[in-house]
Write a protein that holds these residues in place. Structure first.
Motif, short mmCIF file in Angstrom:
data_model
loop_
_atom_site.label_atom_id
_atom_site.label_comp_id
_atom_site.label_asym_id
_atom_site.label_seq_id
_atom_site.Cartn_x
_atom_site.Cartn_y
_atom_site.Cartn_z
N ALA A 142 32.91 -8.74 -85.55
CA ALA A 142 31.84 -9.74 -85.53
C ALA A 142 31.20 -9.73 -84.15
CB ALA A 142 32.41 -11.12 -85.85
N GLY A 143 29.87 -9.81 -84.13
CA GLY A 143 29.11 -9.78 -82.89
C GLY A 143 28.52 -8.41 -82.59
N ASP A 144 29.09 -7.35 -83.19
CA ASP A 144 28.53 -6.01 -83.03
C ASP A 144 27.19 -5.92 -83.78
OD1 ASP A 144 30.65 -5.11 -81.52
OD2 ASP A 144 31.61 -4.02 -83.17
N THR A 145 26.44 -4.87 -83.48
CA THR A 145 25.17 -4.67 -84.17
C THR A 145 25.29 -3.57 -85.22
OG1 THR A 145 24.38 -3.09 -82.52
CG2 THR A 145 23.76 -5.41 -82.21
N VAL A 146 24.41 -3.66 -86.20
CA VAL A 146 24.20 -2.61 -87.19
C VAL A 146 22.73 -2.25 -87.07
CG1 VAL A 146 24.14 -2.05 -89.65
CG2 VAL A 146 26.00 -3.46 -88.73
N ARG A 147 22.47 -0.95 -86.83
CA ARG A 147 21.09 -0.49 -86.66
C ARG A 147 20.76 0.63 -87.63
NH1 ARG A 147 20.69 2.45 -82.50
NH2 ARG A 147 22.87 2.51 -81.96
N VAL A 148 19.54 0.62 -88.13
CA VAL A 148 19.05 1.74 -88.91
C VAL A 148 18.72 2.85 -87.93
CG1 VAL A 148 17.19 2.57 -90.41
CG2 VAL A 148 18.13 0.26 -90.74
#
Length: 162
Positions: A142-148
């Motif tokens: 939790a808190g991490d990013t998910v990027r395209v």
């Protein structure tokens, strides 16, 4: 935050099939496997399930007296900031600092009438949840990013593959 980035609000696993997923502090993503320790991991196309917080919020409005906790829809990763079911099959995602995954399926057929469907008359996972396969290992919390990070060359691939 733009439409190509989201924040992870929860990561969830279940140790045995048939049990509801529950939040954990961090997960390890393994290539051609999924989440280490999750009962649904394996060398197949539905290694990790992802759901948008917007999808949960929409259904939560129909259930004001029932608290939808992370993992309630059997999702492994809950994200805020991307409407995941709009990502075409074949989209590449950066998960956290090092992991990468590819969208393999949008939605799924349900085999049983879940508790949420019984209470709300609806369930979002069959049409708004997505599945990815891990193509680069790493950890996610939790808190991490998910990027395209990549879109499919052939947009016709944006189909439900179940």
């Amino acid at each position: 935050m733009n439409f190509k980035e989201a924040v992870v609000t929860a990561v969830c696993i279940s140790e045995r099939k048939g049990e509801q997923k529950h939040p954990v502090e961090e997960v390890e993503l393994k290539v051609d496997w999924g989440i280490v320790g999750d009962a649904h991991a394996g060398n197949w196309h539905r290694q990790v399930s992802v759901l948008s917080c917007d999808s949960v919020r929409t259904l939560q409005e129909k259930l004001p007296d029932y608290k939808l906790e992370p993992g309630a829809f059997a999702e492994n990763v809950l994200v805020d900031g991307i409407t995941v079911y709009r990502l075409p099959v074949g989209t590449r995602l950066a998960l956290g600092e090092t992991a990468e995954a590819e969208v393999t399926q949008i939605g799924k057929q349900c085999h049983n009438d879940c508790v949420i469907r019984q209470k709300a008359g609806d369930c979002v996972m069959p049409r708004e949840g997505i599945f990815v396969k891990v193509v680069k290992p790493g950890f996610l919390k939790a808190g991490d990013t998910v990027r395209v990070i990549g879109e499919p060359e052939n947009r016709a691939n944006n189909s439900r593959k179940y």
